[in-house]
Enzyme design. Structure first.
Site, short mmCIF file in Angstrom:
data_model
loop_
_atom_site.label_atom_id
_atom_site.label_comp_id
_atom_site.label_asym_id
_atom_site.label_seq_id
_atom_site.Cartn_x
_atom_site.Cartn_y
_atom_site.Cartn_z
N GLY A 109 -8.46 1.35 5.11
CA GLY A 109 -7.65 1.59 3.92
C GLY A 109 -6.17 1.65 4.26
NE ARG A 116 -7.83 4.94 10.93
CZ ARG A 116 -8.13 6.05 11.59
NH1 ARG A 116 -8.00 6.07 12.90
NH2 ARG A 116 -8.52 7.13 10.95
NE ARG A 137 3.61 -5.14 -4.21
CZ ARG A 137 3.52 -4.68 -5.46
NH1 ARG A 137 3.08 -3.46 -5.66
NH2 ARG A 137 3.88 -5.42 -6.48
NE ARG A 182 -14.22 1.37 2.25
CZ ARG A 182 -13.30 2.25 2.63
NH1 ARG A 182 -12.21 1.83 3.26
NH2 ARG A 182 -13.48 3.54 2.41
CB SER A 202 -12.97 8.15 6.40
OG SER A 202 -11.72 7.87 5.83
CG ASP A 206 -14.27 14.53 2.93
OD1 ASP A 206 -13.90 13.41 3.34
OD2 ASP A 206 -14.66 14.71 1.76
NE ARG A 263 -9.31 12.72 8.31
CZ ARG A 263 -9.35 12.03 7.17
NH1 ARG A 263 -9.18 10.73 7.20
NH2 ARG A 263 -9.55 12.64 6.02
#
Ligand code: BG2
Length: 236
Positions: free
Chosen positions: A24, A28, A47, A91, A94, A208, A221
Site C-alpha cells: 500500500g 514500503r 504523486r 499485493r 497488512s 492488529d 511489523r
C-alpha cells in the site's frame, strides 16, 4: 499497450516487469526495491506513488505502491494490467484479524475477497461476483511458504471501504462467516485481474487484532513483513 504515460503513472512502455509486487505504502515499495532488488531503478513517481523495476535472483520484477483503499489500488492495478502489459500483481499488505486463531505476524493469503464496496457494480452483473485469487499463484505461494517454514493461513478476507465503521457489529457479522481478516484493497485487485484476464494474489501480515486489541510494534511489523516478502519474491 499505450506508449503514453497515464495521469497516474509516468513509466514508459516496457518499464514494468510482468510481475509487480504491490504494497500500500510507496515508501514500503522504495524500501523493498532498495533492500531486495538488484539494480533497482525508479520508473514512476507521479504523486509520490513510487514504482521500481529491478531483478531478484536474475529474474525481472517490479514493485509499486497501490495506496489505501479500493479506488486507489483500482486505478494503479487497472493501468498496470491494461496499459503496461503486466501479467500478475501480488499485493503484499497488512490487515486486522477477525478470528481468534490468528496471531499477530501470521501471514494470511486471501483465497477470496469479500467487500462492502460498490466497485463490482460497474460490471452490471445480475448477481454476486466472487473476487478470487489466481489458483496457480496461490498454490505456489503456499508451497513456497511450506519450503521456507512459514505458516500461512488461507481463506476469505474482507476488503472494506471503511476503516472507522459506525456500525459496531459489523466485524461480528463478517467474523461469523469465517472471514479471516479486514483490509481495504484485495477485492478491487481481484476484480481488475478477472476482467483483464490476468493473475492476482493478496498476501497479508496480521498487524492488529480486532478482538484482542493487540497490535504489532514497528519493528515486529518489519520482521513479519520480511517473511511475506521472501514468499512473494519467489513468485516472479
Ligand atoms: N479496514 C481496516 N483496514 C486495515 C486494518 N488493519 C490494517 Br493493517 N488495515 C489496512 O491498513 C490500511 C488502514 O490502516 C488499509 O490499507 C488496510 O488495508 C483494519 O483493522 N481495518
Amino acid at each position: 499497450m499505450s506508449n503514453t504515460p497515464t495521469a497516474h503513472n509516468s513509466a514508459k512502455a516496457g518499464d514494468f516487469a510482468k510481475t509487480v509486487l504491490m504494497p500500500g505504502d510507496p515508501l514500503r515499495a522504495k524500501y523493498i526495491a532498495e533492500t531486495y532488488l538488484e539494480n533497482p531503478r525508479q520508473v514512476t513517481a507521479v504523486r509520490n506513488m513510487f514504482g521500481y523495476t529491478g531483478t531478484y535472483k536474475g529474474k525481472e520484477i517490479s514493485v509499486m505502491g497501490g495506496g489505501m483503499g479500493m479506488p486507489s489500488v483500482g486505478i494503479y492495478s487497472y493501468e498496470l494490467f491494461n496499459f503496461y502489459d503486466v501479467d500478475q500483481i501480488i499485493r503484499i499488505g497488512s490487515a486486522g484479524a477477525l478470528q481468534d486463531h490468528l496471531k499477530l505476524m501470521d501471514v494470511v493469503i486471501g483465497m477470496g475477497a469479500c467487500t462492502d464496496s460498490n466497485y463490482v457494480y460497474q460490471y452490471g452483473l445480475p448477481g454476486t461476483f466472487a473476487p478470487i485469487a489466481d489458483y496457480d499463484l496461490l498454490n505456489r505461494a503456499v508451497e513456497t511458504a511450506k519450503r521456507q517454514g512459514t505458516n500461512v493461513v488461507v481463506g476469505n478476507v474482507l476488503s472494506s471501504d471503511v476503516f472507522y465503521n459506525a456500525n459496531p457489529n459489523v466485524n461480528d457479522l463478517w467474523r461469523s462467516m469465517g472471514v479471516l481478516a479486514v483490509e481495504m484493497e484485495a477485492a478491487a485487485l481481484y476484480m481488475n485481474a478477472a476482467k483483464a484476464g490476468k493473475k492476482a494474489l493478496c498476501m497479508l501480515t496480521i498487524s492488529d487484532h480486532l478482538y484482542t486489541n493487540e497490535f504489532l510494534s514497528a519493528e515486529d511489523r518489519q520482521l513479519g513483513f520480511g517473511k511475506m516478502m521472501e514468499i512473494a519474491l519467489e513468485l516472479a
